[in-house]
Design a protein around this motif. Structure first.
Motif, PDB file in Angstrom:
ATOM      1  N   SER A  14      51.857  52.534  18.186  1.00 25.00           N
ATOM      2  CA  SER A  14      51.318  53.794  18.673  1.00 25.00           C
ATOM      3  C   SER A  14      51.224  54.782  17.522  1.00 25.00           C
ATOM      4  N   GLU A  44      51.649  57.935  24.967  1.00 22.04           N
ATOM      5  CA  GLU A  44      50.911  57.393  26.114  1.00 22.04           C
ATOM      6  C   GLU A  44      51.469  56.030  26.531  1.00 22.04           C
ATOM      7  N   ARG A  64      46.060  46.434  25.645  1.00 20.05           N
ATOM      8  CA  ARG A  64      45.674  47.737  25.107  1.00 20.05           C
ATOM      9  C   ARG A  64      44.793  47.596  23.875  1.00 20.05           C
ATOM     10  N   LEU A  68      40.868  48.911  23.206  1.00 19.94           N
ATOM     11  CA  LEU A  68      40.490  49.761  22.072  1.00 19.94           C
ATOM     12  C   LEU A  68      39.456  49.095  21.182  1.00 19.94           C
ATOM     13  N   GLU A  91      44.148  56.063  16.842  1.00 22.40           N
ATOM     14  CA  GLU A  91      44.110  55.534  18.209  1.00 22.40           C
ATOM     15  C   GLU A  91      43.642  56.553  19.233  1.00 22.40           C
ATOM     16  N   LEU A  92      44.239  57.746  19.224  1.00 21.61           N
ATOM     17  CA  LEU A  92      43.894  58.740  20.236  1.00 21.61           C
ATOM     18  C   LEU A  92      42.483  59.280  20.041  1.00 21.61           C
ATOM     19  N   LYS A  95      40.257  56.539  21.444  1.00 25.28           N
ATOM     20  CA  LYS A  95      40.334  56.589  22.904  1.00 25.28           C
ATOM     21  C   LYS A  95      39.511  57.745  23.452  1.00 25.28           C
ATOM     22  N   ASP A  96      39.626  58.894  22.799  1.00 24.98           N
ATOM     23  CA  ASP A  96      38.899  60.078  23.254  1.00 24.98           C
ATOM     24  C   ASP A  96      37.398  59.844  23.204  1.00 24.98           C
ATOM     25  N   LEU A  98      35.871  56.881  23.237  1.00 24.46           N
ATOM     26  CA  LEU A  98      35.530  55.872  24.241  1.00 24.46           C
ATOM     27  C   LEU A  98      35.414  56.506  25.621  1.00 24.46           C
ATOM     28  N   ARG A  99      36.309  57.426  25.943  1.00 23.67           N
ATOM     29  CA  ARG A  99      36.233  58.120  27.237  1.00 23.67           C
ATOM     30  C   ARG A  99      34.961  58.960  27.330  1.00 23.67           C
TER      31      ARG A  99
END
Length: 378
Positions: A14, A44, A64, A68, A91-92, A95-96, A98-99
C-alpha cells in the motif's frame, strides 16, 4: 495477536509503507488497535483483514493488483537508468483516475471509442510517418510551436490539442491529489488504459526539490501520447540526459513529432550555445536537442558527451524552482483535467449528475471550492 507476515504484506503493498506508525510497529512488534484501524483506513485496507490467514490476504492482494493493472501495465517503461516507480507510489492516483473513467462511461453509455487508443499498435510505417500522422490528427500547429515565446505555452498547446480529442491530461499537483508522490519515485508520467476515456498523467516533479523543466514536460507529454497510440500503458521513466540517443521506437516518434528531422538536419551545431538556442526554438531542453542532433549526425559522439557533461553540471547547479502555491480551483483543474471537468459539468447540467458528486469527484469534498469559480477557470 496478528501475524507479522500478514501485517507486512498488507502495508508493504500500500502507499502507507513509509508511514511512521507502520515503521514504529515493525520496530516495537506491537501497535495499538486504534492506530491499526487508522493505518488500515488510510491504506484503504479493512482492519479485519489484518486478522485473516495469510493465504486469504495473498488472494486479496492479488485481486487488488489485477483491478489496478487493468489501467496500468505491470512494471516500469524505463528508457534508461533514471529510476523506477512502484505501483504503490501512485496507487491512490491510479485508483482515482480509474474511478473517473468508470463514472464518465456510466453517465454516457453512448461514449464512442477514442480513435487514438492503440491506433499505431500495428503500424508498419516509418517513424516520420507515424509522427506526422499524430501531428496531423491531433491538429498540432508546428509553426506555432516554432514562434511561441515560452516552453510552457508549447506544453499547453499540445495539452489543448489532446483534450480537444478527449485524451484527458492530469498533472500532478501537491496537496491536491489523493496521495503524495514519494521523493524516491523517479518517473515522468503514466499512460492509463481505457478505450473510451484515456488519461495521461504528467508528473510535474513537485515531490522533489524542484519542478521539472517545461521543456522536459513537453517531451514527456509527447512521449505519453505516442505510448497511448502504440498501446503502451506503463509508467514512463524518462531522462533527457543520456550520453547516447535513446534506442526506443516510442521515444523516436516523440522526438520526430517535436524536432522533425527535415527541419533539424540543416541546422548548424558548432557550439553549446547553438544547442541551447535550437533547444529554445523547439521548446525542449538543451539535453533533448543534443540527443536529437547526435541521432541526426550533426555532431560527433565525443563532442556530444562533452556538451552533455557540461549540461548535467549546469542542471545540478541550477537555482531550485519551487512552484508557487496555486489557487485551489486552478490546482484542481490541472489535476482533474480541464476537459474531463467540462464533461462532468455537462452531465450535471443535463441533470444526470448531482452537484454533490462534482464536489466529491472533482473537489475531493472541499466545501470551500466554489462551483461557479471552478467553472469559470474552464
Amino acid at each position: 495477536m496478528i501475524e507479522r507476515e500478514t501485517f507486512v504484506a498488507l502495508i508493504e503493498n500500500s502507499w502507507q509503507r513509509e508511514a511512521k506508525e507502520y515503521l514504529k510497529a515493525l520496530e516495537a512488534s506491537r501497535i495499538s488497535f486504534t492506530k491499526l484501524v487508522s493505518l488500515g483506513r488510510s491504506a484503504e485496507i479493512p482492519y479485519t483483514l489484518f486478522f485473516a490467514p495469510v493465504d486469504v490476504v495473498e488472494a486479496q492482494l492479488k485481486r487488488r493488483q489485477e483491478v489496478l493493472l487493468r489501467g496500468v501495465s505491470k512494471g516500469t517503461f524505463s528508457l534508461n537508468s533514471r529510476g523506477t516507480v512502484l505501483l504503490a507510489d501512485v496507487e491512490l492516483i491510479v485508483k482515482d483516475i480509474l474511478r473517473k473513467q468508470e463514472l464518465l462511461k456510466g453517465l454516457d453509455p453512448a461514449l464512442p471509442d477514442n480513435a487514438f487508443v492503440s491506433a499505431l499498435r500495428r503500424s508498419r510505417r516509418t517513424v516520420k510517418d507515424d509522427a506526422d500522422w499524430l501531428i496531423a490528427q491531433l491538429g498540432v500547429d508546428r509553426s506555432y510551436l516554432l514562434r511561441v515565446k515560452t516552453k510552457e505555452r508549447a506544453f499547453e498547446h499540445l495539452l489543448d490539442c489532446l483534450e480537444e480529442h478527449n485524451i484527458f491530461v492530469s498533472q500532478s499537483m501537491r496537496n491536491y491529489m489523493p496521495q503524495a508522490i514519494p521523493k524516491r519515485a523517479r518517473f515522468s508520467g503514466i499512460c492509463i488504459r481505457d478505450k473510451k476515456v484515456p488519461f495521461l498523467f504528467v508528473n510535474n516533479g513537485e515531490h522533489r526539490d524542484s519542478l521539472e523543466p517545461a521543456g522536459r514536460r513537453f517531451l514527456t507529454l509527447a512521449l505519453l501520447t505516442v505510448c497511448l497510440a502504440r498501446g503502451k500503458f506503463k509508467p514512463v521513466a524518462y531522462s533527457d540526459q543520456s550520453d547516447d540517443p535513446i534506442d526506443n521506437r516510442e521515444y523516436e516518434i516523440a522526438e520526430e513529432m517535436l524536432m522533425p528531422a527535415a527541419s533539424v538536419a540543416g541546422l548548424g551545431v558548432s557550439s553549446l550555445g547553438d544547442v541551447k538556442a535550437h533547444a529554445n526554438t523547439y521548446c525542449v531542453t538543451p539535453s533533448a536537442f543534443l540527443m536529437r542532433a547526435r541521432r541526426l549526425g550533426l555532431l560527433d559522439a565525443a563532442t556530444a558527451r562533452d556538451y552533455m557533461a557540461i549540461l548535467r553540471e549546469d542542471f545540478r547547479n541550477r537555482p531550485k524552482t519551487q512552484a508557487r502555491q496555486p489557487k485551489p480551483v486552478n490546482a484542481l483543474r490541472k489535476y482533474n483535467s480541464a476537459e474531463y471537468s467540462r464533461s462532468l459539468l455537462k452531465q450535471m447540467d443535463a441533470k444526470r449528475l448531482p452537484a454533490s458528486e462534482i464536489t466529491r469527484v472533482l473537489f475531493q469534498n472541499r466545501k470551500s471550492v466554489s462551483l461557479n469559480e471552478y467553472r469559470a477557470t474552464l
